[in-house]
Design a protein around this motif. Sequence first.
Motif, mmCIF file in Angstrom:
data_model
loop_
_atom_site.group_PDB
_atom_site.id
_atom_site.type_symbol
_atom_site.label_atom_id
_atom_site.label_comp_id
_atom_site.label_asym_id
_atom_site.label_seq_id
_atom_site.Cartn_x
_atom_site.Cartn_y
_atom_site.Cartn_z
ATOM 1 N N LYS A 293 0.855 -1.193 0.000
ATOM 2 C CA LYS A 293 0.000 0.000 0.000
ATOM 3 C C LYS A 293 0.885 1.236 0.000
ATOM 4 N N ASN A 294 0.639 2.108 -0.969
ATOM 5 C CA ASN A 294 1.359 3.377 -1.044
ATOM 6 C C ASN A 294 0.322 4.473 -1.210
ATOM 7 N N ILE A 295 0.074 5.227 -0.143
ATOM 8 C CA ILE A 295 -1.004 6.218 -0.154
ATOM 9 C C ILE A 295 -0.750 7.310 -1.187
ATOM 10 N N GLN A 296 0.516 7.619 -1.452
ATOM 11 C CA GLN A 296 0.802 8.657 -2.442
ATOM 12 C C GLN A 296 0.389 8.199 -3.845
ATOM 13 N N ILE A 297 0.653 6.928 -4.138
ATOM 14 C CA ILE A 297 0.238 6.399 -5.441
ATOM 15 C C ILE A 297 -1.285 6.349 -5.525
ATOM 16 N N ILE A 298 -1.940 5.976 -4.416
ATOM 17 C CA ILE A 298 -3.408 5.932 -4.388
ATOM 18 C C ILE A 298 -3.978 7.330 -4.646
ATOM 19 N N ARG A 299 -3.420 8.341 -4.005
ATOM 20 C CA ARG A 299 -3.899 9.720 -4.224
ATOM 21 C C ARG A 299 -3.634 10.173 -5.666
ATOM 22 N N TRP A 300 -2.450 9.845 -6.171
ATOM 23 C CA TRP A 300 -2.111 10.236 -7.540
ATOM 24 C C TRP A 300 -3.069 9.587 -8.536
ATOM 25 N N LEU A 301 -3.339 8.297 -8.329
ATOM 26 C CA LEU A 301 -4.272 7.605 -9.213
ATOM 27 C C LEU A 301 -5.671 8.191 -9.115
#
Length: 672
Positions: free
Chosen positions: A87-95
Amino acid sequence: MSIEEYQDIIQPRRTELSNYAWTARTLQPTVSFKILPRPFPESHKQNVFKSVKVMELIKEISQKENVNQPEIKQRLLLILDEIGYTKNIQIIRWLAYILTKIFLKITSGIFVNYAGIQKVKSRMGDCPVIFVPSHRSYADFIIFSYILFFYDIEIPAIAAGMDFHGMAGVGEMLRNTGAFFMRRTYNNDTLYWASFKEYVNSLVSKGDLPIEFFIEGTRSRSNKSIAPKYGLINMVLKAYFLKQVPDIMLVPVSINYDRILEETLFAFELLGIPKPKESTSGFFKSLKIVKERYGCIYFHFGEPIYVREFLQDKLTQSQHSFGSIQLHEISEAEKRLIPLLAYEIIRKQQQSTVISYFNLIALILNNNLTRGQELTSNQELIREIRTLRETLRSWGATIFEKHIDDEIEESLLVHQNLIRRDKNMIGLFRKTISVGNLNPEKLKAHSLSEVIISYSVPFVMLQVYANPVLHYLVDAALLVIILRSCGRMDKDVLYSHFCILRSLFFYEFILLENLYKMHFEEALLQLSNEKLVTCKQGQYDIYENNYLEEVLISSIQPFILTYYIVAEILQKLPSLVDEKTILANVQKVLEEAIREKNIFIHPYCMNLDSQGNCLNSLTKMGLLLKSKKDNKTIYKINRASVLKLKTDLETYIPSFHVIKSFDIFLHIKSKI
């Protein structure tokens, strides 16, 4: 259900100053099962690595293969790295930000039944939560995660196929947003299989994230429900059967699209043209979708199923009271309960299906084309939509609508690649399709000509959009076909005919046998209320020939015809024959009949999905014996039983008179 009960989660993004501010907001996501301290993604790998069952297996493999245990443990670490999510919250937000921009451009809205998802959210925390959506597009799990991000629910651990794992960049991106990967086959790799099962068990029994998987196992190319697969649900339920968790909440979710992203590819696949291999370059090519419109997407969260409540009167005394629980497997008696639960999930997905106006338009155009009407006027379309809309609503369908004129206009705009409009008339859009040089070895059946492919693809696509409505029509349609073909009969005889057809279409229109009687009674009542069927002195008969009767018969006609042709072909082939030969012969006969254009034959009859469903049904009924040889599926044909089935199906062909296409039967017989 009215539009007011659905929330368009894209609408707020259209009016805010910054989409980035929304994706960067503070999150306090609701977890599936409250566990302290919170597990990390690596925790599940460690749980597998420490598992008593896996350690015992490593010892066995070490002795069997004469390999040191450290080497096998190294293999295990590589397997877990292949499987595990992160889980990478930054990638989730970017997506979330990128997806917002895409959805704003290509969709008219993403609608979610607000009460349904809020009910699920309010109940989360006390036991594992498993989201089980229908599977209609590769976009399903991406949009599903976006919806949970919107409602501040933890992004689930998502079971994903290895197709995505090998896509450079894309695989790791999905892993960082919760995807864990599973192989389609494990080639007798016992270490892999044991590790994967233990990994899923850890997610359920020791994890705090929801889990998401598709019980159908693959995307439904036909846009209908397909029979459930038991592998993952078996693994999920193990934690309950072994009393590792107090309960499990299963959440059926129905996903429906105004326009499916892969619609053309699905039509090709249904005709036997293999799908291209997933690749990163293919992924970026697919981004051209941002130049087109796809209308609305509908997510309906159904009533949750609690495993303890569903199974409480079906479970006997626990067999897992003694010895190390980690070495236990679920019993045969417990395994026999899993299909009941799996089919209940499918049933609830079907009940939650949202019908769009284009589904109704597709059904209407299909009916008109079947009876030889190439073009439909706008006034006729509106009149027929209103007729079907009211009938379907009274039969339990959820129809999503605004103003009828606006909905038709939007539908025709979204589907301008499929539907042409000339002044006040609409019909199918025809264009020449080039599929290039295809390797006959890779084709799933007959090598269809480009002329027939170009002719057939629009019809197949249209039927794919009519198919979601069939769940609401099939029972009534079967009764009308029986009565129109066989004439007046009493209720018991009518029910006997109904059971024969329902059993034959077991894989086509998913329904367990224990529900046949209930569906029969409901359909009989519906037809009586519509004044289509009448009962006098205990005898049921067709009351009058009307528009609804036409629609019901034409909606099921391609399936009856397909199954009849399969039965005819099986009579002509050797008693031992491989599956591809059967499918190729069926398609060849249909191609010849369609090419002559003496009479309209719906090209959907050539779809391999229905032909495969037919072979599965005949196998289930004992008419075929299925085996594997040299990586081929081989069928042994019981000719006498298949002949009886063919004769039974001929009984129902006279109903085609209603839609002026009885001669199809004679035309096809002349080709076989």
